[in-house]
Design a protein around this motif. Structure first.
Motif, mmCIF file in Angstrom:
data_model
loop_
_atom_site.group_PDB
_atom_site.id
_atom_site.type_symbol
_atom_site.label_atom_id
_atom_site.label_comp_id
_atom_site.label_asym_id
_atom_site.label_seq_id
_atom_site.Cartn_x
_atom_site.Cartn_y
_atom_site.Cartn_z
ATOM 1 N N ILE A 32 0.800 -1.227 -0.045
ATOM 2 C CA ILE A 32 -0.009 -0.104 -0.093
ATOM 3 C C ILE A 32 0.878 1.214 0.055
ATOM 4 O O ILE A 32 0.619 2.098 -0.754
ATOM 5 N N ASN A 33 1.848 1.054 0.877
ATOM 6 C CA ASN A 33 2.813 2.365 0.919
ATOM 7 C C ASN A 33 3.396 2.568 -0.502
ATOM 8 O O ASN A 33 3.784 3.776 -0.801
ATOM 9 N N CYS A 34 3.885 1.573 -1.157
ATOM 10 C CA CYS A 34 4.515 1.724 -2.543
ATOM 11 C C CYS A 34 3.583 2.211 -3.459
ATOM 12 O O CYS A 34 4.001 3.258 -4.201
ATOM 13 N N ALA A 35 2.399 1.693 -3.493
ATOM 14 C CA ALA A 35 1.394 2.294 -4.251
ATOM 15 C C ALA A 35 1.140 3.742 -3.968
ATOM 16 O O ALA A 35 0.950 4.785 -4.997
ATOM 17 N N LEU A 36 1.038 4.195 -2.815
ATOM 18 C CA LEU A 36 0.702 5.508 -2.571
ATOM 19 C C LEU A 36 1.877 6.513 -2.864
ATOM 20 O O LEU A 36 1.762 7.610 -3.310
ATOM 21 N N ILE A 37 3.205 6.040 -2.715
ATOM 22 C CA ILE A 37 4.228 6.529 -3.191
ATOM 23 C C ILE A 37 4.354 7.009 -4.504
ATOM 24 O O ILE A 37 4.495 8.248 -5.094
ATOM 25 N N TRP A 38 3.911 5.795 -5.220
ATOM 26 C CA TRP A 38 3.875 5.899 -6.749
ATOM 27 C C TRP A 38 2.509 7.151 -7.261
ATOM 28 O O TRP A 38 2.853 7.980 -8.091
ATOM 29 N N LEU A 39 1.506 7.109 -6.705
ATOM 30 C CA LEU A 39 0.490 8.014 -6.685
ATOM 31 C C LEU A 39 0.964 9.436 -6.475
ATOM 32 O O LEU A 39 0.565 10.519 -7.189
ATOM 33 N N LEU A 40 1.647 9.662 -5.320
ATOM 34 C CA LEU A 40 2.205 10.874 -4.921
ATOM 35 C C LEU A 40 3.258 11.306 -6.074
ATOM 36 O O LEU A 40 3.131 12.671 -6.326
ATOM 37 N N ALA A 41 4.037 10.431 -6.626
ATOM 38 C CA ALA A 41 4.976 10.955 -7.729
ATOM 39 C C ALA A 41 4.388 11.318 -8.977
ATOM 40 O O ALA A 41 4.644 12.233 -9.556
ATOM 41 N N ILE A 42 2.938 10.330 -9.119
ATOM 42 C CA ILE A 42 2.166 11.021 -10.398
ATOM 43 C C ILE A 42 1.728 12.476 -10.115
ATOM 44 O O ILE A 42 1.573 13.277 -11.086
ATOM 45 N N VAL A 43 1.260 12.644 -8.858
ATOM 46 C CA VAL A 43 0.517 14.150 -8.773
ATOM 47 C C VAL A 43 1.692 14.919 -8.782
ATOM 48 O O VAL A 43 1.355 15.976 -9.420
ATOM 49 N N ALA A 44 2.825 14.789 -8.462
ATOM 50 C CA ALA A 44 3.932 15.676 -8.144
ATOM 51 C C ALA A 44 4.681 16.024 -9.837
ATOM 52 O O ALA A 44 4.697 17.056 -10.203
ATOM 53 N N PHE A 45 4.791 14.836 -10.374
ATOM 54 C CA PHE A 45 5.766 14.927 -11.700
ATOM 55 C C PHE A 45 4.771 14.596 -12.962
ATOM 56 O O PHE A 45 5.309 15.008 -14.150
ATOM 57 N N GLY A 46 3.439 14.156 -12.896
ATOM 58 C CA GLY A 46 2.653 13.943 -13.933
ATOM 59 C C GLY A 46 2.994 12.831 -14.763
ATOM 60 O O GLY A 46 3.347 11.756 -14.244
ATOM 61 N N TYR A 47 2.851 12.881 -16.126
ATOM 62 C CA TYR A 47 3.099 11.691 -17.132
ATOM 63 C C TYR A 47 4.270 11.128 -16.894
ATOM 64 O O TYR A 47 4.235 9.849 -16.953
ATOM 65 N N PRO A 48 5.574 11.753 -16.871
ATOM 66 C CA PRO A 48 6.837 10.885 -16.435
ATOM 67 C C PRO A 48 6.836 9.688 -15.435
ATOM 68 O O PRO A 48 7.402 8.658 -15.581
ATOM 69 N N ALA A 49 6.065 10.086 -14.470
ATOM 70 C CA ALA A 49 5.885 9.113 -13.354
ATOM 71 C C ALA A 49 5.095 7.923 -13.820
ATOM 72 O O ALA A 49 5.188 6.997 -13.010
ATOM 73 N N ILE A 50 4.475 7.938 -14.537
ATOM 74 C CA ILE A 50 3.690 6.778 -14.947
ATOM 75 C C ILE A 50 4.512 6.038 -15.905
ATOM 76 O O ILE A 50 4.542 4.660 -16.124
ATOM 77 N N ILE A 51 5.143 6.803 -16.983
ATOM 78 C CA ILE A 51 5.881 6.018 -18.374
ATOM 79 C C ILE A 51 7.096 5.386 -17.721
ATOM 80 O O ILE A 51 7.565 4.252 -18.044
ATOM 81 N N ILE A 52 7.653 5.941 -16.771
ATOM 82 C CA ILE A 52 9.229 5.403 -16.384
ATOM 83 C C ILE A 52 8.950 4.126 -15.670
ATOM 84 O O ILE A 52 9.966 3.074 -16.227
#
Length: 71
Positions: A32-52
């Motif tokens: 759950i923490n890993c998923a939330l960190i990834w979602l926070l990265a998506i909010v902060a950095f946008g599209y690159p956090a999904i693609i990388i």
């Protein structure tokens, strides 16, 4: 030796050690923490956090497909 180095990383190492050696609840909370960190990265950095992460998994999936087709 490598596990010892990873466990010494300040926050992530502690969570990973607890997930490996801890209870079932610790494993679930780690995911759950890993998923939330990834979602926070998506909010902060946008599209690159999904693609990388997707691009990082391409070689892994490619090797798995080769292993599956080899039998």
């Amino acid at each position: 030796m490598i596990a010892r180095l990873v466990y010494n990383v300040p926050v992530f190492g502690w969570m990973l050690k607890e997930a490996i050696q801890g209870s079932q609840a610790a494993k679930v909370l780690f995911l759950i923490n890993c998923a939330l960190i990834w979602l926070l990265a998506i909010v902060a950095f946008g599209y690159p956090a999904i693609i990388i992460p997707a691009l990082a998994l391409v070689p892994t999936v490619f090797v798995l497909l080769i292993l599956i087709t080899m039998g």
